[in-house]
Design an enzyme around this catalytic site. Structure first.
Site, PDB file in Angstrom:
ATOM      1  N   ASP A  85      23.554 -33.579  20.680  1.00  0.00           N
ATOM      2  CA  ASP A  85      23.299 -32.134  20.672  1.00  0.00           C
ATOM      3  C   ASP A  85      24.384 -31.434  19.842  1.00  0.00           C
ATOM      4  OD1 ASP A  85      22.114 -29.715  21.448  1.00  0.00           O
ATOM      5  OD2 ASP A  85      23.352 -29.550  23.251  1.00  0.00           O
ATOM      6  N   SER A 211      17.918 -22.457  29.622  1.00  0.00           N
ATOM      7  CA  SER A 211      18.213 -22.063  31.011  1.00  0.00           C
ATOM      8  C   SER A 211      17.957 -20.593  31.232  1.00  0.00           C
ATOM      9  CB  SER A 211      19.688 -22.328  31.343  1.00  0.00           C
ATOM     10  OG  SER A 211      19.951 -23.695  31.277  1.00  0.00           O
TER      11      SER A 211
HETATM   12  P1  13P Z   1      21.707 -23.716  28.117  1.00  0.00           P
HETATM   13  O1  13P Z   1      23.037 -24.216  28.581  1.00  0.00           O
HETATM   14  O2  13P Z   1      21.669 -22.258  27.982  1.00  0.00           O
HETATM   15  O3  13P Z   1      20.594 -24.276  28.930  1.00  0.00           O
HETATM   16  O4  13P Z   1      21.512 -24.276  26.630  1.00  0.00           O
HETATM   17  C1  13P Z   1      21.480 -25.646  26.417  1.00  0.00           C
HETATM   18  C2  13P Z   1      21.387 -25.929  24.967  1.00  0.00           C
HETATM   19  O5  13P Z   1      20.724 -25.247  24.221  1.00  0.00           O
HETATM   20  C3  13P Z   1      22.113 -27.089  24.463  1.00  0.00           C
HETATM   21  O6  13P Z   1      22.067 -27.177  23.093  1.00  0.00           O
END
Ligand code: 13P
Length: 288
Positions: A85, A211
């Site tokens: 990520d 989220s």
């Molecule tokens: P959140 O922590 O807001 O769920 O975002 C996660 C995300 O987009 C990781 O790249």
């Protein structure tokens, strides 16, 4: 089944108008809890790590080996991709070497030409090994040092240019932000999402900061091309809430000694429950 590239599952979701959930991992408990949830929901899923979480877990090789071993040990049968990520150029290369099956190269902080050049290179390298690639255009806002920035809006022309490089799925800001949404958040910008979707010619889009986005907005975004939704904060909040309740009830002091396995169990169960709920809400449940 071995861990798989994320391309096929995301393409299928794009065709079928649902979204693949991408859950961020933080440790071994998270990995077990998320895998238990997606298996229960019978959902394909992406398990992803940030570079910081990778470091915390003693490097990308440890993460790759851990996820593979836990996947096998638990007898998981649903398709799972292991994804980096928000990877740097070096991080993406390191994950390709370490056995990840998918990587994100986030070159959004470079000037656009450099983002394109580096994205192109990572795409060629990853694809030569059957690994899927996500790239990012424009930034995605969020909370840094307690200050929450507004969600940015990606430029559709830039999205079209990166989509044309052959990336598998594309993260583009549409007013979404990482972390908890402020009370005055304006919501997703569907006009911009529509423009981006038209510009990228059928390329699946990724919604970061999943989220707390109301499900009706997620569903609308899915109809406009979003096929992967990232979730981190929500699982962290669930974990913290359950752990706090366990401690406040004095349960960590019951019995003899202190057993971390007992202390972490309620949080892990809360993660599993939330994972099942999100797979159902995003439409990926029973699509394995
Ligand atoms: P959140 O922590 O807001 O769920 O975002 C996660 C995300 O987009 C990781 O790249």
């Amino acid at each position: 089944m071995a861990l798989v590239s994320a391309k096929e599952m995301v393409d299928k979701a794009h065709e079928g108008h649902y979204a693949i959930p991408a859950f961020n991992l933080n440790d071994l408990e998270w990995t077990k809890a998320v895998l238990a949830g997606i298996q229960e929901a019978n959902s394909p899923a992406i398990l992803q790590v940030s570079e910081g979480a990778g470091k915390y877990m003693c490097g990308f090789k440890t993460v790759a080996d851990m996820v593979r071993n836990i996947y096998d040990y638990m007898g998981i049968t649903v398709p799972v991709a292991l994804h980096l990520d928000h990877g740097t150029y070096e991080g993406a290369k390191a994950c390709i070497e370490a056995g990840f099956t998918s990587v994100m190269f986030d070159g959004s902080h470079y000037d656009f030409d450099e983002n394109v050049a580096k994205s192109k290179e990572i795409i060629a390298l990853a694809h030569s090994k059957g690994i899927s690639v996500e790239c990012e255009v424009g930034g995605i806002g969020g909370t840094e040092d307690g200050v929450t920035s507004e969600g940015e809006l990606a430029d559709p022309k830039e999205c079209a240019a990166v989509a044309a490089l052959g990336v598998d799925f594309l993260a583009a800001g549409i007013g979404n932000i990482h972390g908890v949404y402020p009370a005055n958040w304006k919501g997703l910008n569907f006009d911009r999402l529509k423009e981006i979707d038209e510009a990228v010619n059928g390329k699946p889009l990724v919604l970061h900061g999943g989220s707390g986005i109301p499900f009706d907005q997620v569903h609308k975004a899915v109809e406009l091309g979003v096929s992967k939704v990232n979730i981190n904060t929500e699982l962290q909040l669930e974990f913290a809430k359950a752990t706090r309740a366990y401690i406040e009830a004095g349960k960590d002091r019951e019995g003899k000694g202190y057993d971390p396995r007992k202390l972490l169990k309620p949080g892990a169960e809360a993660i599993t429950k939330k994972v099942v709920e999100l797979c159902e809400a995003y439409g990926s449940a029973n699509k394995a």
